[in-house]
Design a protein around this motif. Structure first.
Motif, PDB file in Angstrom:
ATOM      1  N   LYS A  56       0.831  -1.196   0.000  1.00 37.90           N
ATOM      2  CA  LYS A  56       0.000   0.000   0.000  1.00 37.90           C
ATOM      3  C   LYS A  56       0.873   1.256   0.000  1.00 37.90           C
ATOM      4  N   ARG A  57       1.897   1.263   0.854  1.00 40.41           N
ATOM      5  CA  ARG A  57       2.752   2.443   0.961  1.00 40.41           C
ATOM      6  C   ARG A  57       3.565   2.656  -0.311  1.00 40.41           C
ATOM      7  N   SER A  58       4.042   1.581  -0.898  1.00 40.84           N
ATOM      8  CA  SER A  58       4.900   1.708  -2.078  1.00 40.84           C
ATOM      9  C   SER A  58       4.108   1.960  -3.349  1.00 40.84           C
ATOM     10  N   GLY A  59       2.826   1.613  -3.351  1.00 40.13           N
ATOM     11  CA  GLY A  59       2.010   1.795  -4.545  1.00 40.13           C
ATOM     12  C   GLY A  59       2.348   0.831  -5.666  1.00 40.13           C
ATOM     13  N   LEU A  60       3.029  -0.278  -5.330  1.00 36.99           N
ATOM     14  CA  LEU A  60       3.415  -1.239  -6.356  1.00 36.99           C
ATOM     15  C   LEU A  60       2.194  -1.901  -6.991  1.00 36.99           C
ATOM     16  N   LEU A  61       1.150  -2.141  -6.165  1.00 33.05           N
ATOM     17  CA  LEU A  61      -0.076  -2.757  -6.659  1.00 33.05           C
ATOM     18  C   LEU A  61      -1.263  -1.879  -6.294  1.00 33.05           C
ATOM     19  N   PRO A  62      -2.322  -1.882  -7.110  1.00 38.50           N
ATOM     20  CA  PRO A  62      -3.548  -1.184  -6.711  1.00 38.50           C
ATOM     21  C   PRO A  62      -4.214  -1.907  -5.536  1.00 38.50           C
ATOM     22  N   ASP A  63      -4.993  -1.187  -4.750  1.00 44.02           N
ATOM     23  CA  ASP A  63      -5.591  -1.760  -3.545  1.00 44.02           C
ATOM     24  C   ASP A  63      -6.362  -3.051  -3.793  1.00 44.02           C
ATOM     25  N   PRO A  64      -7.230  -3.136  -4.827  1.00 45.74           N
ATOM     26  CA  PRO A  64      -7.990  -4.383  -5.021  1.00 45.74           C
ATOM     27  C   PRO A  64      -7.113  -5.597  -5.314  1.00 45.74           C
ATOM     28  N   ALA A  65      -5.905  -5.352  -5.808  1.00 47.56           N
ATOM     29  CA  ALA A  65      -5.022  -6.465  -6.149  1.00 47.56           C
ATOM     30  C   ALA A  65      -4.384  -7.097  -4.920  1.00 47.56           C
ATOM     31  N   ILE A  66      -4.351  -6.381  -3.792  1.00 47.60           N
ATOM     32  CA  ILE A  66      -3.669  -6.901  -2.602  1.00 47.60           C
ATOM     33  C   ILE A  66      -4.404  -8.103  -2.012  1.00 47.60           C
ATOM     34  N   PRO A  67      -5.722  -8.030  -1.748  1.00 42.83           N
ATOM     35  CA  PRO A  67      -6.401  -9.238  -1.265  1.00 42.83           C
ATOM     36  C   PRO A  67      -6.424 -10.349  -2.305  1.00 42.83           C
ATOM     37  N   ALA A  68      -6.456  -9.994  -3.594  1.00 41.91           N
ATOM     38  CA  ALA A  68      -6.405 -11.017  -4.636  1.00 41.91           C
ATOM     39  C   ALA A  68      -5.067 -11.754  -4.589  1.00 41.91           C
ATOM     40  N   LEU A  69      -3.989 -11.010  -4.301  1.00 38.78           N
ATOM     41  CA  LEU A  69      -2.670 -11.624  -4.170  1.00 38.78           C
ATOM     42  C   LEU A  69      -2.650 -12.603  -2.997  1.00 38.78           C
ATOM     43  N   PHE A  70      -3.288 -12.212  -1.895  1.00 37.12           N
ATOM     44  CA  PHE A  70      -3.360 -13.106  -0.730  1.00 37.12           C
ATOM     45  C   PHE A  70      -4.144 -14.370  -1.070  1.00 37.12           C
TER      46      PHE A  70
END
Length: 390
Positions: A241-255
């Motif tokens: 989130k801090r680095s902005g490497l991925l958009p927010d919706p992609a983070i739970p999808a990654l998990f």
């Protein structure tokens, strides 16, 4: 395949279905409880403290519940009590209108997990010893993770369509009741799971076992450092989130994708464990050490590779770390051993995560160095354990 093996597989599948539906129930709630508490007026500090206290209950009480499982010789009673407390607390969240009531239900869910886990794993170990401990625990973990992925996705759909938390929590009454139905069926069909495991002779010259034996203590040292060196997804998601490497919706999808790798890796690690034995465990700290620099690399493709390794580590921890316990302790001590193992696991997870969180504010490279140091110590502890068993 013998009749005993067929019955053992059926029991493992039944307990796996129990875990699947239970995970649909409480992992769904865990995916929503933060924003729900915020909506009820809780502060960020309170939400954080609640999470910490909940995990302390969940892991800190497992040595006691494991000891009781061995002393009382009634694993079904503890398993039923724990599951009922966990899965019934979740849909009751739909009725809460203030954060203290919701917080109490969250703690009851965590307490239920502490009560049931050592007793359930002890029963599962009897069946797993018959068909192969790695394969048995691997199948259980795979079914468990299907629920862990599916439940939060279901909650996301309900919130997207209705925007109502009370409806989302209320829907979870159905998987909660199905959990208890599967548990009742397992109890009715297999009232004495110990009979699923053939009692092997202990030949002269066999490696000594027991919770008081140094081999078990050294195994716990290996577990502690290996777990302490694994980056917690909460810290990783914060970094993304801090680095902005991925958009927010992609983070739970990654998990969710990592949890799918977890399920597949659990099956693979389990099959290898049954063929090669304790030596397979060294893959856990090695994969974890490789994952740490990759997930913090700042490159999307390396991040994906690192998350794949991260999911594989979780699969190994949840599968062969548990499968190894019966080879280290006596049959009569398994409940206590599983309780101690879970307590050490939880404490190491907490201390390692807290240390990495503090180091992160100072240096990202320091987090990677800490992870590598912990996994290096874990490898050294494992090599010593293997040397003594040779």
């Amino acid at each position: 395949m013998s009749d005993r093996s067929r019955e053992a597989w059926r029991f493992i599948v039944l307990l796996g279905l129990v875990s699947l539906m239970a995970d649909v129930t409480y992992e769904s709630a865990r995916s929503l409880i933060g924003p729900y508490l915020a909506m009820l007026g809780a502060s960020a500090a309170l939400v954080g403290a609640l999470g910490g206290v909940g995990e302390l209950l969940s892991y800190g009480l497992r040595p006691l519940s494991g000891y009781l499982a061995d002393r009382l010789r009634r694993p079904w009673g503890l398993t039923f009590a724990g599951y009922a407390m966990s899965v019934l607390a979740v849909p009751l969240l739909a009725l809460t209108r203030a954060w203290p009531a919701a917080a109490l239900l969250v703690l009851l869910e965590r307490l239920g997990k502490a009560i049931r886990t050592p007793a359930r794993d002890t029963m599962l170990s009897h069946a797993a010893q018959e068909v192969g401990p790695g394969k048995g625990f691997g199948l259980h973990e795979a079914l468990d993770q299907i629920g862990a992925v599916g439940g939060p996705l279901l909650m996301a759909l309900i919130l997207q369509l209705s925007g109502r938390y009370d409806l989302a929590f209320g829907v979870l009454a159905l998987p909660a009741l199905i959990t208890l139905a599967f548990l009742i069926a397992a109890r009715a069909l297999y009232p004495v799971p110990q009979r699923l495991e053939a009692i092997a002779d202990n030949p002269e010259g066999a490696i000594p076992r027991g919770i008081a034996h140094p081999r078990f203590r050294r195994y716990l040292v290996f577990v502690a450092f290996s777990v302490a060196g694994l980056v917690h997804f909460q810290l990783l998601s914060f970094h993304l989130k801090r680095s902005g490497l991925l958009p927010d919706p992609a983070i739970p999808a990654l998990f969710a994708a990592a949890m799918l790798v977890d399920a597949a890796a659990g099956l693979a690690f389990g099959a290898l464990y049954d063929r090669l034995g304790l030596g397979v465990l060294i893959g856990i700290p090695l994969f974890s050490a490789l994952a740490a620099p990759l997930v913090f690399s700042g490159h999307a493709l390396l991040l994906l590779l690192g998350m794949g390794l991260w999911g594989a580590v979780i699969g190994g921890q949840e599968t062969i770390m548990r499968a190894a316990i019966p080879s280290l302790v006596t049959r009569e001590e398994r409940g206590t051993a599983y309780g101690i193992f879970n307590g050490v696991y939880g404490l190491a997870w907490f201390l390692g995560s807290a240390a990495m969180g503090g180091i992160y504010e100072l240096s990202l490279g320091g987090v990677i160095a800490f992870a590598l140091l912990m996994e290096g110590i874990a490898v050294a502890a494992f090599l010593r354990l293997r040397h003594e068993a040779a």
